[in-house]
Design a protein around this motif. Structure first.
Motif, PDB file in Angstrom:
ATOM      1  N   GLN A  57      21.807  12.900  -2.969  1.00  0.00           N
ATOM      2  CA  GLN A  57      20.842  13.434  -3.611  1.00  0.00           C
ATOM      3  C   GLN A  57      19.827  14.322  -2.753  1.00  0.00           C
ATOM      4  N   ILE A  58      19.861  13.710  -1.275  1.00  0.00           N
ATOM      5  CA  ILE A  58      19.247  14.229  -0.465  1.00  0.00           C
ATOM      6  C   ILE A  58      19.644  15.589   0.077  1.00  0.00           C
ATOM      7  N   ALA A  59      20.882  15.690   0.147  1.00  0.00           N
ATOM      8  CA  ALA A  59      21.701  17.126   0.453  1.00  0.00           C
ATOM      9  C   ALA A  59      21.416  18.010  -0.603  1.00  0.00           C
ATOM     10  N   ASP A  60      21.590  17.508  -1.677  1.00  0.00           N
ATOM     11  CA  ASP A  60      21.504  18.350  -2.746  1.00  0.00           C
ATOM     12  C   ASP A  60      20.008  19.084  -3.215  1.00  0.00           C
ATOM     13  N   GLY A  61      19.219  18.236  -2.736  1.00  0.00           N
ATOM     14  CA  GLY A  61      17.776  18.815  -2.562  1.00  0.00           C
ATOM     15  C   GLY A  61      17.398  19.608  -1.630  1.00  0.00           C
ATOM     16  N   VAL A  62      18.210  19.673  -0.500  1.00  0.00           N
ATOM     17  CA  VAL A  62      17.899  20.617   0.570  1.00  0.00           C
ATOM     18  C   VAL A  62      18.509  21.931   0.091  1.00  0.00           C
ATOM     19  N   THR A  63      19.509  21.931  -0.669  1.00  0.00           N
ATOM     20  CA  THR A  63      20.176  23.249  -1.034  1.00  0.00           C
ATOM     21  C   THR A  63      20.097  23.519  -2.581  1.00  0.00           C
ATOM     22  N   ALA A  64      19.169  22.846  -3.196  1.00  0.00           N
ATOM     23  CA  ALA A  64      18.757  23.180  -4.527  1.00  0.00           C
ATOM     24  C   ALA A  64      18.363  24.547  -4.652  1.00  0.00           C
ATOM     25  N   GLY A  65      19.068  25.143  -5.758  1.00  0.00           N
ATOM     26  CA  GLY A  65      18.808  26.577  -6.051  1.00  0.00           C
ATOM     27  C   GLY A  65      19.664  27.848  -5.134  1.00  0.00           C
ATOM     28  N   SER A  66      20.162  27.130  -3.997  1.00  0.00           N
ATOM     29  CA  SER A  66      20.923  28.068  -3.100  1.00  0.00           C
ATOM     30  C   SER A  66      21.984  28.927  -3.577  1.00  0.00           C
ATOM     31  N   ALA A  95      11.723   0.603   8.836  1.00  0.00           N
ATOM     32  CA  ALA A  95      12.778   1.388   8.765  1.00  0.00           C
ATOM     33  C   ALA A  95      13.840   0.962   7.995  1.00  0.00           C
ATOM     34  N   VAL A  96      13.957  -0.129   7.318  1.00  0.00           N
ATOM     35  CA  VAL A  96      14.944  -0.801   6.431  1.00  0.00           C
ATOM     36  C   VAL A  96      14.861   0.234   5.253  1.00  0.00           C
ATOM     37  N   PRO A  97      13.644   0.157   4.426  1.00  0.00           N
ATOM     38  CA  PRO A  97      13.636   1.166   3.113  1.00  0.00           C
ATOM     39  C   PRO A  97      14.086   2.431   3.354  1.00  0.00           C
ATOM     40  N   VAL A  98      13.742   3.076   4.430  1.00  0.00           N
ATOM     41  CA  VAL A  98      14.418   4.572   4.680  1.00  0.00           C
ATOM     42  C   VAL A  98      15.859   4.534   4.996  1.00  0.00           C
ATOM     43  N   LEU A  99      16.439   3.368   5.527  1.00  0.00           N
ATOM     44  CA  LEU A  99      17.973   3.431   5.831  1.00  0.00           C
ATOM     45  C   LEU A  99      18.715   3.202   4.646  1.00  0.00           C
ATOM     46  N   VAL A 100      18.000   2.338   3.511  1.00  0.00           N
ATOM     47  CA  VAL A 100      18.770   2.041   2.393  1.00  0.00           C
ATOM     48  C   VAL A 100      18.630   3.106   1.517  1.00  0.00           C
ATOM     49  N   VAL A 121      14.497  16.175  -5.204  1.00  0.00           N
ATOM     50  CA  VAL A 121      13.052  16.641  -4.410  1.00  0.00           C
ATOM     51  C   VAL A 121      12.259  15.154  -4.313  1.00  0.00           C
ATOM     52  N   GLY A 122      12.440  14.425  -5.575  1.00  0.00           N
ATOM     53  CA  GLY A 122      11.559  13.281  -5.432  1.00  0.00           C
ATOM     54  C   GLY A 122      11.969  12.268  -4.377  1.00  0.00           C
ATOM     55  N   VAL A 123      13.306  12.149  -3.931  1.00  0.00           N
ATOM     56  CA  VAL A 123      13.580  11.370  -2.965  1.00  0.00           C
ATOM     57  C   VAL A 123      12.946  11.987  -1.716  1.00  0.00           C
ATOM     58  N   LEU A 124      13.305  13.396  -1.488  1.00  0.00           N
ATOM     59  CA  LEU A 124      12.863  14.034  -0.277  1.00  0.00           C
ATOM     60  C   LEU A 124      11.279  13.691  -0.172  1.00  0.00           C
ATOM     61  N   ASN A 182       0.724  -1.311  -0.052  1.00  0.00           N
ATOM     62  CA  ASN A 182      -0.051  -0.162   0.196  1.00  0.00           C
ATOM     63  C   ASN A 182       0.763   1.114   0.161  1.00  0.00           C
ATOM     64  N   SER A 183       2.076   1.274   0.873  1.00  0.00           N
ATOM     65  CA  SER A 183       3.003   2.363   0.893  1.00  0.00           C
ATOM     66  C   SER A 183       3.317   2.604  -0.423  1.00  0.00           C
ATOM     67  N   VAL A 184       4.102   1.646  -1.052  1.00  0.00           N
ATOM     68  CA  VAL A 184       4.652   1.580  -2.233  1.00  0.00           C
ATOM     69  C   VAL A 184       4.015   2.163  -3.132  1.00  0.00           C
ATOM     70  N   PHE A 185       2.639   1.867  -3.512  1.00  0.00           N
ATOM     71  CA  PHE A 185       1.850   2.467  -4.543  1.00  0.00           C
ATOM     72  C   PHE A 185       1.396   3.632  -4.237  1.00  0.00           C
ATOM     73  N   VAL A 186       1.111   4.071  -3.011  1.00  0.00           N
ATOM     74  CA  VAL A 186       0.680   5.610  -2.732  1.00  0.00           C
ATOM     75  C   VAL A 186       1.876   6.551  -2.944  1.00  0.00           C
ATOM     76  N   VAL A 187       3.103   5.887  -2.325  1.00  0.00           N
ATOM     77  CA  VAL A 187       4.123   6.879  -2.509  1.00  0.00           C
ATOM     78  C   VAL A 187       4.577   7.226  -3.953  1.00  0.00           C
ATOM     79  N   ALA A 188       4.537   6.202  -4.704  1.00  0.00           N
ATOM     80  CA  ALA A 188       4.957   5.950  -6.201  1.00  0.00           C
ATOM     81  C   ALA A 188       4.062   7.116  -6.945  1.00  0.00           C
ATOM     82  N   CYS A 189       2.707   6.898  -6.648  1.00  0.00           N
ATOM     83  CA  CYS A 189       1.728   7.867  -7.189  1.00  0.00           C
ATOM     84  C   CYS A 189       1.937   9.114  -6.884  1.00  0.00           C
ATOM     85  N   SER A 190       1.886   9.299  -5.543  1.00  0.00           N
ATOM     86  CA  SER A 190       2.136  10.937  -4.948  1.00  0.00           C
ATOM     87  C   SER A 190       3.574  11.525  -5.475  1.00  0.00           C
ATOM     88  N   VAL A 191       4.649  11.019  -5.443  1.00  0.00           N
ATOM     89  CA  VAL A 191       5.825  11.521  -6.085  1.00  0.00           C
ATOM     90  C   VAL A 191       5.861  11.610  -7.431  1.00  0.00           C
TER      91      VAL A 191
END
Length: 275
Positions: free
Chosen positions: A263-272, A250-255, A197-200, A71-80
């Motif tokens: 990419q997460i760090a770049d997303g936080v600073t995107a456009g700065s 927790a495992v998927p988030v950790l991976v 941004v997609g990862v975030l 359920n989470s995989v489907f909802v997250v994929a569609c939302s992102v």
């Protein structure tokens, strides 16, 4: 040289303590998930006698974590996917096109970032109930898009604003329409920002409990985090099974953090920064 070593230790010791405090809950949860109920009752802090995945398998098959996971995989994929589509369009329009009211619109989107979800929770629930979207996947996806779209637009607008105007002008001279510039030029250029941004957004949606709990009251449609929360009440006398459910969530988030931390760090600073 001697003066720099104490300074390094001053910074290293607190950072090491912070790292230990961050890693310890995961290690403790993993250890508990490997124990039997008897082992946990006798001593919850001692190492597990054997490395057994019985609790993880039980949580995945019997408790229903596999259904919550899908359920989470489907909802997250569609939302992102929707967030990146709408966010990139709006970011390109606000960052590179100039039209009447664009500045006011961007300020309105920026102001939406400061509105807590709790403020709009009741009106959102009533609107979704009136339209028949409560306890449906489209309703939850729309709620996630509405909640995280201002953040997505803000970051992508900041990123697209750094793209040189000469690139857009050259594409228009070559005969591209506005949509052609967006599809052929801006989307490829914005790929790094879109990935970040997609990862975030994926992490935001994956870790959410409040919105999913509000929109999905039935057990069949629960997302993974809501399912883990419900385990605490159902298995209060079987903590190892509950810990196994937490470990699965927790495992998927950790991976993602391990392999996409840049990419997460770049997303936080995107456009700065420009260039």
């Amino acid at each position: 040289m001697s003066g720099t070593r104490p300074a390094r230790w001053v910074a290293a010791v607190p950072m090491a303590a912070l790292a230990a405090a961050t890693v310890y809950p995961l290690v403790f949860t993993t250890n508990v998930a490997m124990k039997t109920r008897r082992e946990y009752v006798l001593d919850r802090f001692s190492p597990a006698d054997s490395f057994s995945l019985d609790n993880v398998v039980r949580a995945w098959t019997s408790v229903g974590m596999s259904r919550y996971f899908l359920n989470s995989v489907f909802v997250v994929a569609c939302s992102v996917a929707l967030l990146l589509l709408f966010g990139s369009m709006a970011g390109f329009a606000l960052g590179r096109l100039r039209f009447r009211g664009s500045s006011a619109l961007f300020l309105g989107i920026l102001a939406a970032l400061f509105v807590p979800f709790q403020v709009i929770m009741v009106p959102l629930a009533r609107t979704m109930a009136d339209t028949g979207l409560i306890d449906t996947y489209p309703g939850l996806v729309l709620a996630y898009v509405a909640q995280f779209l201002p953040f997505t637009i803000f970051l992508l607008t900041s990123y697209y604003a750094t793209v040189p105007a000469e690139i857009v002008d050259a594409a228009r001279i070559d005969g591209n329409s506005v949509y052609g510039v967006y599809w052929r030029i801006m989307l490829p250029i914005g790929a790094p920002a879109l990935l970040s941004v997609g990862v975030l957004n994926a992490l935001f949606c994956w870790n959410d409990v409040l919105i999913s709990l509000l929109m999905m009251p039935s057990a069949e449609h629960r997302t993974l985090m809501v399912g883990v929360t419900s385990l605490r009440g159902q298995y209060s006398d079987d903590i190892p099974t509950f810990a196994a459910g937490v470990l699965i969530a927790a495992v998927p988030v950790l991976v993602v953090y391990l392999f996409l931390q840049r990419q997460i760090a770049d997303g936080v600073t995107a456009g700065s920064t420009k260039g």
